[in-house]
Design a protein around this motif. Structure first.
Motif, PDB file in Angstrom:
ATOM      1  N   PHE A 196      31.387  32.323  39.019  1.00  0.00           N
ATOM      2  CA  PHE A 196      32.450  31.309  38.968  1.00  0.00           C
ATOM      3  C   PHE A 196      32.067  30.303  37.897  1.00  0.00           C
ATOM      4  N   HIS A 197      33.028  29.996  37.012  1.00  0.00           N
ATOM      5  CA  HIS A 197      32.766  29.129  35.868  1.00  0.00           C
ATOM      6  C   HIS A 197      33.265  27.719  36.148  1.00  0.00           C
TER       7      HIS A 197
ATOM      8  N   LYS B 264      34.866  35.145  36.900  1.00  0.00           N
ATOM      9  CA  LYS B 264      34.737  35.925  35.684  1.00  0.00           C
ATOM     10  C   LYS B 264      33.667  37.015  35.841  1.00  0.00           C
ATOM     11  N   VAL B 265      33.647  37.942  34.878  1.00  0.00           N
ATOM     12  CA  VAL B 265      32.610  38.972  34.793  1.00  0.00           C
ATOM     13  C   VAL B 265      31.924  38.817  33.441  1.00  0.00           C
TER      14      VAL B 265
ATOM     15  N   THR C 157      40.330  35.002  36.409  1.00  0.00           N
ATOM     16  CA  THR C 157      41.370  34.495  37.299  1.00  0.00           C
ATOM     17  C   THR C 157      40.790  33.391  38.177  1.00  0.00           C
ATOM     18  N   ALA C 158      41.657  32.471  38.584  1.00  0.00           N
ATOM     19  CA  ALA C 158      41.230  31.393  39.484  1.00  0.00           C
ATOM     20  C   ALA C 158      41.388  31.765  40.948  1.00  0.00           C
TER      21      ALA C 158
ATOM     22  N   ILE D 128      40.666  34.200  44.076  1.00  0.00           N
ATOM     23  CA  ILE D 128      39.674  35.192  44.491  1.00  0.00           C
ATOM     24  C   ILE D 128      40.316  36.482  44.994  1.00  0.00           C
ATOM     25  N   GLU D 129      41.525  36.402  45.544  1.00  0.00           N
ATOM     26  CA  GLU D 129      42.210  37.613  45.992  1.00  0.00           C
ATOM     27  C   GLU D 129      42.640  38.464  44.801  1.00  0.00           C
ATOM     28  N   VAL D 130      43.125  37.818  43.759  1.00  0.00           N
ATOM     29  CA  VAL D 130      43.470  38.543  42.533  1.00  0.00           C
ATOM     30  C   VAL D 130      42.206  39.106  41.899  1.00  0.00           C
ATOM     31  N   PHE D 131      41.134  38.317  41.941  1.00  0.00           N
ATOM     32  CA  PHE D 131      39.850  38.748  41.392  1.00  0.00           C
ATOM     33  C   PHE D 131      39.365  40.015  42.080  1.00  0.00           C
ATOM     34  N   GLU D 132      39.488  40.053  43.386  1.00  0.00           N
ATOM     35  CA  GLU D 132      39.075  41.251  44.132  1.00  0.00           C
ATOM     36  C   GLU D 132      39.864  42.474  43.689  1.00  0.00           C
ATOM     37  N   LYS D 133      41.159  42.321  43.499  1.00  0.00           N
ATOM     38  CA  LYS D 133      41.986  43.450  43.056  1.00  0.00           C
ATOM     39  C   LYS D 133      41.559  43.935  41.675  1.00  0.00           C
ATOM     40  N   LEU D 134      41.262  42.994  40.787  1.00  0.00           N
ATOM     41  CA  LEU D 134      40.803  43.361  39.450  1.00  0.00           C
ATOM     42  C   LEU D 134      39.472  44.102  39.509  1.00  0.00           C
ATOM     43  N   LEU D 135      38.577  43.615  40.355  1.00  0.00           N
ATOM     44  CA  LEU D 135      37.285  44.272  40.511  1.00  0.00           C
ATOM     45  C   LEU D 135      37.450  45.680  41.072  1.00  0.00           C
ATOM     46  N   LYS D 136      38.278  45.820  42.071  1.00  0.00           N
ATOM     47  CA  LYS D 136      38.488  47.136  42.678  1.00  0.00           C
ATOM     48  C   LYS D 136      39.097  48.126  41.686  1.00  0.00           C
TER      49      LYS D 136
END
Length: 245
Positions: A60-61, A68-69, A85-86, A88-96
């Motif tokens: 987290f920045h 971020k990654v 993304t700000a 965390i739910e969207v972040f999880e989808k991106l990671l998956k």
């Protein structure tokens, strides 16, 4: 990092099931769950392969308040913008959806990661580039033109010679937006830039490499070894000062 930011992140990841279910090993990478909080980032976890000198850190920045990654390939670190993304739910989808492919591409070169502009530039089939020596002046060829690495802002690592023992390197990049080759050195991981290798065509880069490459490597090594000696002397002095009288 501000206390309120740390509290926010801790609250969001406290019951994050995705984090709890991460595999301990994934495509030759080992999961490191140790968190690290610095002035502007909160590293949640990372996947690392010490032998490949590569890692992927999820963080987290503070400055942008976004998840971020961050990838580290050799000595070079950069953020993968497609994960920013700000939420965390969207972040999880991106990671998956995308993170596993990131790890796979770091283990084995993926030609699909290259822009058509890079292919049209014929970097991967550059005859001279594909005959570069494995070792020069103590630096090892870590990335070759046959397998360029996409970073960010339209740039690709085309050539990367590294001495990990000195945390020093010489890197040639190509930027698709500027249609330009350029080079950067790192001396104890601190960037050192000159413009001797700026080129628009491979033939021009080849001529400049022929003229400047070896002298540049010698300069990098000389300065890196000088810094190493200074550090060793400082550490020795500190050790002496700490000895009981």
């Amino acid at each position: 990092m501000k206390d309120e930011t740390i509290e926010k992140v801790n609250a969001e990841i406290a019951d994050w099931q995705y984090l709890k279910e991460l595999p301990e090993k994934w495509h030759d990478f080992r999961l490191d769950r140790n968190t690290k909080i610095s002035k502007d980032s909160y590293d949640l976890y990372r996947y690392v392969n010490e032998e490949l000198h590569k890692s992927a850190t999820i963080y987290f920045h503070e400055e942008t308040h976004e998840y971020k990654v961050r990838l580290k390939i050799g000595l070079i670190e950069f953020c993968r913008i497609e994960f920013i993304t700000a939420n965390i739910e969207v972040f999880e989808k991106l990671l998956k959806n995308q993170f596993e492919q990131v790890l796979m591409d770091m283990v084995e070169f993926n030609p699909k990661s290259l822009s058509s502009i890079v292919l049209d530039k014929k970097i991967t089939t550059w005859e001279t580039g594909n005959k570069l020596p494995e070792t020069v002046e103590g630096f090892h060829l870590f990335i070759s033109p046959a397998q360029p690495v996409k970073i960010n802002n339209g740039s690709y690592i085309v050539i990367d010679y590294v001495d990990f023992s000195l945390e020093s390197s010489f890197t040639v990049y190509y930027n698709i937006y500027r249609d330009e080759f350029f080079a950067e050195a790192r001396i104890w991981n601190i960037p050192d830039v000159n413009y001797d290798f700026d080129s628009n065509e491979l033939s021009e880069l080849e001529a400049k490499m022929h003229q400047h490459f070896i002298p540049r490597l010698i300069d990098i090594r000389t300065r890196a070894e000088k810094e190493a000696a200074a550090r060793a002397a400082t550490e020795s002095k500190q050790a002496e000062d700490e000895q009981p009288v």
